[in-house]
Write a protein that holds these residues in place. Structure first.
Motif, PDB file in Angstrom:
ATOM      1  N   SER A  92       0.831  -1.054  -0.148  1.00  0.00           N
ATOM      2  CA  SER A  92       0.039   0.041  -0.070  1.00  0.00           C
ATOM      3  C   SER A  92       0.869   1.459  -0.040  1.00  0.00           C
ATOM      4  N   ALA A  93       2.345   1.219   0.943  1.00  0.00           N
ATOM      5  CA  ALA A  93       3.008   2.253   0.546  1.00  0.00           C
ATOM      6  C   ALA A  93       3.736   2.614  -0.676  1.00  0.00           C
ATOM      7  N   GLY A  94       3.627   1.609  -1.651  1.00  0.00           N
ATOM      8  CA  GLY A  94       4.115   1.564  -2.986  1.00  0.00           C
ATOM      9  C   GLY A  94       5.365   0.987  -3.167  1.00  0.00           C
ATOM     10  N   HIS A  95       5.784   0.071  -2.277  1.00  0.00           N
ATOM     11  CA  HIS A  95       6.970  -0.895  -2.318  1.00  0.00           C
ATOM     12  C   HIS A  95       6.361  -2.200  -3.010  1.00  0.00           C
ATOM     13  N   GLU A  96       7.492  -2.775  -3.767  1.00  0.00           N
ATOM     14  CA  GLU A  96       7.159  -4.398  -4.244  1.00  0.00           C
ATOM     15  C   GLU A  96       7.503  -5.278  -3.517  1.00  0.00           C
ATOM     16  N   VAL A  97       6.601  -6.172  -2.935  1.00  0.00           N
ATOM     17  CA  VAL A  97       6.841  -7.186  -1.973  1.00  0.00           C
ATOM     18  C   VAL A  97       7.010  -8.464  -2.575  1.00  0.00           C
ATOM     19  N   ILE A  98       7.977  -9.155  -2.335  1.00  0.00           N
ATOM     20  CA  ILE A  98       8.167 -10.827  -2.650  1.00  0.00           C
ATOM     21  C   ILE A  98       8.069 -11.453  -1.315  1.00  0.00           C
ATOM     22  N   GLY A  99       7.077 -12.283  -1.280  1.00  0.00           N
ATOM     23  CA  GLY A  99       6.783 -13.057   0.069  1.00  0.00           C
ATOM     24  C   GLY A  99       7.591 -14.177  -0.038  1.00  0.00           C
ATOM     25  N   LEU A 100       8.144 -14.870   1.042  1.00  0.00           N
ATOM     26  CA  LEU A 100       8.874 -15.868   1.119  1.00  0.00           C
ATOM     27  C   LEU A 100       8.328 -16.684   2.440  1.00  0.00           C
ATOM     28  N   ASP A 101       7.891 -17.994   2.141  1.00  0.00           N
ATOM     29  CA  ASP A 101       7.311 -18.777   3.214  1.00  0.00           C
ATOM     30  C   ASP A 101       7.433 -20.304   2.844  1.00  0.00           C
ATOM     31  N   VAL A 102       7.231 -20.926   3.858  1.00  0.00           N
ATOM     32  CA  VAL A 102       6.910 -22.396   3.664  1.00  0.00           C
ATOM     33  C   VAL A 102       5.587 -22.879   3.282  1.00  0.00           C
ATOM     34  N   GLU A 103       4.599 -21.841   3.481  1.00  0.00           N
ATOM     35  CA  GLU A 103       3.492 -21.963   3.067  1.00  0.00           C
ATOM     36  C   GLU A 103       2.449 -21.101   2.555  1.00  0.00           C
ATOM     37  N   GLY A 104       1.674 -21.052   1.542  1.00  0.00           N
ATOM     38  CA  GLY A 104       1.136 -20.073   0.782  1.00  0.00           C
ATOM     39  C   GLY A 104       0.854 -20.567  -0.593  1.00  0.00           C
ATOM     40  N   ALA A 105      -0.166 -19.925  -1.207  1.00  0.00           N
ATOM     41  CA  ALA A 105      -0.538 -20.192  -2.758  1.00  0.00           C
ATOM     42  C   ALA A 105       0.283 -19.693  -3.671  1.00  0.00           C
ATOM     43  N   ARG A 106       0.750 -20.346  -4.620  1.00  0.00           N
ATOM     44  CA  ARG A 106       1.578 -20.016  -5.814  1.00  0.00           C
ATOM     45  C   ARG A 106       0.739 -18.733  -6.457  1.00  0.00           C
ATOM     46  N   GLY A 107       1.686 -17.767  -6.727  1.00  0.00           N
ATOM     47  CA  GLY A 107       1.350 -16.610  -7.537  1.00  0.00           C
ATOM     48  C   GLY A 107       2.331 -15.728  -7.643  1.00  0.00           C
ATOM     49  N   PRO A 108       2.084 -14.490  -8.351  1.00  0.00           N
ATOM     50  CA  PRO A 108       2.849 -13.343  -8.496  1.00  0.00           C
ATOM     51  C   PRO A 108       3.149 -12.864  -7.086  1.00  0.00           C
ATOM     52  N   GLY A 109       4.458 -12.467  -6.874  1.00  0.00           N
ATOM     53  CA  GLY A 109       4.747 -11.764  -5.704  1.00  0.00           C
ATOM     54  C   GLY A 109       4.993 -12.837  -4.276  1.00  0.00           C
ATOM     55  N   PHE A 110       4.932 -14.252  -4.804  1.00  0.00           N
ATOM     56  CA  PHE A 110       5.177 -15.184  -3.707  1.00  0.00           C
ATOM     57  C   PHE A 110       6.084 -16.147  -4.210  1.00  0.00           C
ATOM     58  N   VAL A 111       7.022 -16.670  -3.221  1.00  0.00           N
ATOM     59  CA  VAL A 111       7.723 -17.796  -3.470  1.00  0.00           C
ATOM     60  C   VAL A 111       7.963 -18.773  -2.298  1.00  0.00           C
ATOM     61  N   LYS A 112       7.403 -20.024  -2.646  1.00  0.00           N
ATOM     62  CA  LYS A 112       7.584 -21.039  -1.410  1.00  0.00           C
ATOM     63  C   LYS A 112       8.958 -21.722  -1.392  1.00  0.00           C
ATOM     64  N   LEU A 113       9.412 -21.572  -0.091  1.00  0.00           N
ATOM     65  CA  LEU A 113      10.819 -22.309   0.225  1.00  0.00           C
ATOM     66  C   LEU A 113      10.861 -22.552   1.721  1.00  0.00           C
ATOM     67  N   ASP A 114      11.781 -23.228   1.943  1.00  0.00           N
ATOM     68  CA  ASP A 114      12.131 -23.803   3.328  1.00  0.00           C
ATOM     69  C   ASP A 114      13.507 -22.833   3.547  1.00  0.00           C
ATOM     70  N   LEU A 115      13.109 -22.292   4.694  1.00  0.00           N
ATOM     71  CA  LEU A 115      14.378 -21.222   4.930  1.00  0.00           C
ATOM     72  C   LEU A 115      15.424 -21.816   5.753  1.00  0.00           C
ATOM     73  N   THR A 116      15.183 -23.104   6.224  1.00  0.00           N
ATOM     74  CA  THR A 116      16.506 -23.850   6.776  1.00  0.00           C
ATOM     75  C   THR A 116      17.433 -24.601   5.759  1.00  0.00           C
ATOM     76  N   ASP A 117      17.037 -24.199   4.306  1.00  0.00           N
ATOM     77  CA  ASP A 117      17.869 -24.784   3.224  1.00  0.00           C
ATOM     78  C   ASP A 117      18.359 -23.483   2.651  1.00  0.00           C
ATOM     79  N   TYR A 118      19.873 -23.449   3.106  1.00  0.00           N
ATOM     80  CA  TYR A 118      20.457 -22.183   2.596  1.00  0.00           C
ATOM     81  C   TYR A 118      20.452 -22.081   0.875  1.00  0.00           C
ATOM     82  N   GLY A 119      20.510 -23.139   0.155  1.00  0.00           N
ATOM     83  CA  GLY A 119      20.532 -22.886  -1.100  1.00  0.00           C
ATOM     84  C   GLY A 119      19.310 -22.482  -1.600  1.00  0.00           C
ATOM     85  N   GLN A 120      18.168 -22.549  -0.998  1.00  0.00           N
ATOM     86  CA  GLN A 120      16.629 -22.356  -1.621  1.00  0.00           C
ATOM     87  C   GLN A 120      16.836 -20.789  -1.195  1.00  0.00           C
TER      88      GLN A 120
END
Length: 286
Positions: free
Chosen positions: A22-50
């Protein structure tokens, strides 16, 4: 800015992603759960490569980010075993900090915790209101990780002088739907003594993050982030006299002013909480 937000589907992360957009920033969401779509990447944060792959660029989603907001974690003690909480949280935080530094992402804001202040205050705090001036007093594995994350950040900014890491010691995160329960707290002052009757509206949590992204300079800083008031209708003087009668009082308590001091965040970040449970329902801003 283009900002990566870990834990973007969580209670605080959902609001933070919305408010930053809402403040005008572009946000890339990163989480282990969530629906696939623009602005979101599903990943396991305990895996450094990901993690380093996701921050460096993902397909047609983005080609790198300007800043990192790290909120992902097992969010409290007692949800998973102590060992699982420790391994997950410290590994995820190390991975995102290390990957950001390697990629030249030099602006990091992340969720530390009020728990490092000594919660649940079975051992009373050294003084009230509490602030950032006294050493951390972790009383759980979850809190120990938060303390170690702050220590890790101190060393990383020493190694990388251009790096800015801001630790926000968030109080108990609330949304407007949670406020209906607050009047029930008055019946027993000990129900919420564990964090000095504090809370933070998620929208004000997002504001604190945006302020830190905007103004924090190189180095490490920590800030308590809470609402301007307590969860109680009962006055502070009455609560403190009943529950913490031997604790030193430093300055005026105010009638309902937060006992988790936010003066440093006000002064250095320009943080100014706008939301209170006392204002009543606010469906339009949920």
């Amino acid at each position: 800015m283009r900002i990566a937000v870990t834990g973007s589907t969580g209670k605080l992360g959902t609001v933070v992603a919305r408010e930053l957009r809402s403040a005008g920033h572009e946000v890339i969401g990163l989480d282990v759960e969530g629906a696939r779509g623009p602005g979101f990447v599903k990943l396991d944060l305990t895996d450094y490569g990901q993690v380093i792959d996701a921050l460096g660029g993902v397909g047609d989603q983005h080609e790198g980010v300007d800043a990192l907001v790290h909120l992902a974690a097992v969010p409290a003690p007692g949800i998973r075993t102590d060992v699982a909480t420790f391994h997950n949280n410290i590994t995820a935080t190390f991975n995102v900090f290390w990957a950001a530094a390697r990629l030249g992402i030099d602006r990091i804001v992340y969720a530390s915790s009020e728990t490092v202040l000594g919660l649940p205050f079975d051992t009373p705090p050294p003084y009230i209101p509490v602030d950032e001036a006294y050493p951390a007093r972790p009383e759980s594995t979850y809190s120990l990780v938060k303390h170690l994350e702050e220590q890790m950040a101190i060393e990383l900014v020493r190694w990388n002088p251009q790096l800015a890491i801001t630790a926000l010691r968030f109080s108990n995160v609330m949304n407007p739907d949670d406020y209906a329960e607050f009047p029930d707290f008055d019946a027993d002052a000990t129900l919420r003594k564990w964090n000095l009757w504090g809370y933070i509206d998620a929208r004000d949590g997002a504001q604190a993050i945006e302020r830190a992204l905007a103004v924090a300079g190189p180095g490490f800083q920590r800030y308590i982030i809470a609402a301007a008031d307590t969860v109680m209708s009962r006055p502070n003087a009455e609560l403190v006299a009943e529950v913490f009668p031997e604790v030193e009082l430093r300055g005026e308590l105010g009638v309902h002013d937060t006992l988790l001091s936010i003066e440093k965040a006000r002064r250095e970040l320009g943080y100014a909480p706008r939301h209170s449970w006392r204002d009543g329902p606010d469906p339009a801003s949920r």
